[in-house]
Design a protein around this motif. Structure first.
Motif, PDB file in Angstrom:
ATOM      1  N   TYR A  12      57.116  80.201  24.402  1.00  0.00           N
ATOM      2  CA  TYR A  12      57.614  81.408  23.731  1.00  0.00           C
ATOM      3  C   TYR A  12      58.655  81.055  22.671  1.00  0.00           C
ATOM      4  O   TYR A  12      58.637  81.590  21.560  1.00  0.00           O
ATOM      5  CB  TYR A  12      58.207  82.349  24.778  1.00  0.00           C
ATOM      6  N   LEU A  13      59.558  80.137  23.007  1.00  0.00           N
ATOM      7  CA  LEU A  13      60.635  79.785  22.090  1.00  0.00           C
ATOM      8  C   LEU A  13      60.159  78.993  20.869  1.00  0.00           C
ATOM      9  O   LEU A  13      60.877  78.906  19.872  1.00  0.00           O
ATOM     10  CB  LEU A  13      61.722  78.991  22.833  1.00  0.00           C
ATOM     11  N   PHE A  29      59.793  85.099  32.547  1.00  0.00           N
ATOM     12  CA  PHE A  29      58.838  84.002  32.419  1.00  0.00           C
ATOM     13  C   PHE A  29      58.699  83.300  33.760  1.00  0.00           C
ATOM     14  O   PHE A  29      59.685  83.106  34.486  1.00  0.00           O
ATOM     15  CB  PHE A  29      59.296  83.014  31.349  1.00  0.00           C
ATOM     16  N   GLY A  30      57.487  82.915  34.092  1.00  0.00           N
ATOM     17  CA  GLY A  30      57.242  82.300  35.390  1.00  0.00           C
ATOM     18  C   GLY A  30      57.727  80.876  35.502  1.00  0.00           C
ATOM     19  O   GLY A  30      57.964  80.390  36.604  1.00  0.00           O
ATOM     20  N   SER A  31      57.913  80.197  34.369  1.00  0.00           N
ATOM     21  CA  SER A  31      58.306  78.789  34.395  1.00  0.00           C
ATOM     22  C   SER A  31      59.008  78.422  33.101  1.00  0.00           C
ATOM     23  O   SER A  31      58.939  79.154  32.103  1.00  0.00           O
ATOM     24  CB  SER A  31      57.074  77.894  34.563  1.00  0.00           C
ATOM     25  N   THR A  32      59.681  77.289  33.106  1.00  0.00           N
ATOM     26  CA  THR A  32      60.312  76.799  31.881  1.00  0.00           C
ATOM     27  C   THR A  32      59.252  76.455  30.840  1.00  0.00           C
ATOM     28  O   THR A  32      59.503  76.581  29.641  1.00  0.00           O
ATOM     29  CB  THR A  32      61.173  75.559  32.167  1.00  0.00           C
ATOM     30  N   ALA A  33      58.081  76.041  31.290  1.00  0.00           N
ATOM     31  CA  ALA A  33      57.011  75.709  30.340  1.00  0.00           C
ATOM     32  C   ALA A  33      56.592  76.942  29.553  1.00  0.00           C
ATOM     33  O   ALA A  33      56.399  76.875  28.325  1.00  0.00           O
ATOM     34  CB  ALA A  33      55.820  75.113  31.081  1.00  0.00           C
ATOM     35  N   SER A  34      56.447  78.074  30.231  1.00  0.00           N
ATOM     36  CA  SER A  34      56.032  79.286  29.523  1.00  0.00           C
ATOM     37  C   SER A  34      57.137  79.790  28.602  1.00  0.00           C
ATOM     38  O   SER A  34      56.868  80.286  27.502  1.00  0.00           O
ATOM     39  CB  SER A  34      55.625  80.377  30.513  1.00  0.00           C
TER      40      SER A  34
END
Length: 424
Positions: free
Chosen positions: A395-396, A386-391
């Protein structure tokens, strides 16, 4: 304004602050300006809030009648004031640096020594060219000793901090692959961190040495003013203990278990215990400190959530600390998922070091490997990149992690702790 003239004003103040939002009556406010902000414009507001004095570096804002004083550089004046104050102190100052574990070690040292003494110490991560002076300026006549953490990402920085703090004791936790870009490679890390040794030797001060660290042994070879642990002939000898996920130590048949995970924290415990014994604490006092210390700073922090055990180690990461964390986590009982964030400031070695960590994670056969950040994304082709914690958070929301144990490890800039709310 010079330091000697200003010093009586500082002594009568409550504290020194650089944050205009937190000014309290009788504070000294140092107006640090940024590229797009002139903090000197806040001088009158600071006085209105009750500040006893304000230091500005724009001469037009000086108003000595209201204790607003001009200096050419607020940073230099802060450092000079801290060094001057240090010269007036008649207490031992313990300095520590290192690539990994210095903040945790500092916290444990403080916890141990506080069993017997009034100890001032670096709060949070205020360990740089501004934080070290602020720590020194917070020491007053109620303190018996001080513990000062020193961070650095390039050579000569530790040397400069030593000239301000003038430590009587010093400890380097380890030499690892951290800030490789700024230090110019691993040899540069060794040279930069060893500036603490250089100062201690020049001042005939005392070095704390882990005899199991070959670099520490080499750099302190022949120097007599040493306190040692770890080796067969060390001053203090400890044995490592483990219970469940936690690490402890024994000394002369007496045991103490911490709330920390990982064999790498055994060395941190040994350093704190050695200083405690050196300064006259009983092992019972050291045991009390070790067993009551609770990590809450996103460093080796255990979080129990919804029947899962999370190891939150998200304050910082480099190849050395990442590898140790993975090896330790692989020993946990039950299913295991690792969530790894990019390691920053590695320069030309970045891609290879990320590949090495991913290879190690695969070799350790975790149930699931998730990576976060563009650097890992370039090499992780598993579909769990994942490119970032936001993405990852998105997903989670719809995909839960089945493992009983979850490790979160990454550099501060990745902020992996932000996904905690999304781990069901």
């Amino acid at each position: 304004m010079n330091v000697a003239t200003f010093y009586p004003i500082f002594l009568s103040a409550a504290k020194v602050t650089i944050d205009s939002r937190n000014i309290q009556p009788n504070d000294v406010f140092f107006a640090f300006s940024g590229e797009n902000f002139n903090a000197a414009t806040l001088a009158q507001d600071a006085i209105a809030k009750g500040a006893s004095a304000v230091i500005v570096e724009q001469e037009a804002f000086e108003n000595t009648a209201e204790n607003i004083f001009y200096v050419p550089s607020t940073l230099k004046f802060l450092q000079e004031l801290a060094a001057y104050h240090r010269d007036q102190l008649n207490i031992p100052v313990i300095a520590l640096t290192g690539s990994n574990g210095k903040t945790t070690t500092k916290e444990i040292i403080h916890a141990v020594l506080s069993q017997k003494y009034s100890v001032q110490y670096t709060k949070g991560n205020l360990n740089n060219h501004i934080g070290v002076p602020l720590t020194l300026l917070s020491i007053n006549d109620t303190h018996d000793m001080a513990v000062v953490e020193m961070g650095a990402n390039h050579q000569k920085e530790i040397a400069e901090l030593c000239q301000i703090a003038k430590p009587d004791y010093g400890y380097i936790t380890n030499f690892g692959k951290a800030h490789l870009e700024g230090f110019g490679g691993f040899e540069g890390v060794i040279k930069g961190k060893s500036e603490l040794y250089d100062y201690l030797k020049s001042a005939s001060a005392t070095v704390l040495v882990n005899q199991n660290d070959l670099i520490q042994m080499e750099k302190t070879s022949g120097y007599e003013r040493c306190i040692s642990f770890g080796g067969q002939h060390a001053d203090y000898q400890f044995q490592e203990l483990t219970k469940d996920k936690f690490v402890g130590l024994s000394f002369q048949g007496n045991e103490a278990y911490s709330n920390l995970t990982g064999s790498y924290n055994f060395t941190n415990l040994c350093a704190a215990a050695s200083l405690g014994l050196h300064f006259g604490l009983s092992f019972q006092e050291i045991k009390t400190a070790i067993e009551s210390y609770q990590p809450t700073n996103m460093r080796s922090q255990i979080v129990e959530k919804n029947g899962k055990t999370l190891v939150l180690d998200t304050y910082n990461a480099n190849p050395s600390s990442m590898a140790e964390s993975l090896k330790n986590f692989s020993k946990f009982k039950g299913s295991k998922t690792v969530i790894l964030g990019d390691m920053l400031e590695l320069g030309e070695a970045s891609q290879q070091e990320h590949q090495n960590i991913l290879d190690l994670a695969l070799k350790l056969r975790f149930n699931e490997i998730i990576t976060v950040g563009n650097l890992f994304m370039e090499i992780n082709k598993s579909g769990n990149a994942f490119g970032s914690t936001a993405s990852l958070s998105e997903y989670l929301k719809n995909n839960s992690i089945a493992s009983e144990n979850i490790l979160l490890k990454g550099s501060r800039g990745i902020a992996l702790e932000s996904i905690l709310d999304f781990i069901a």
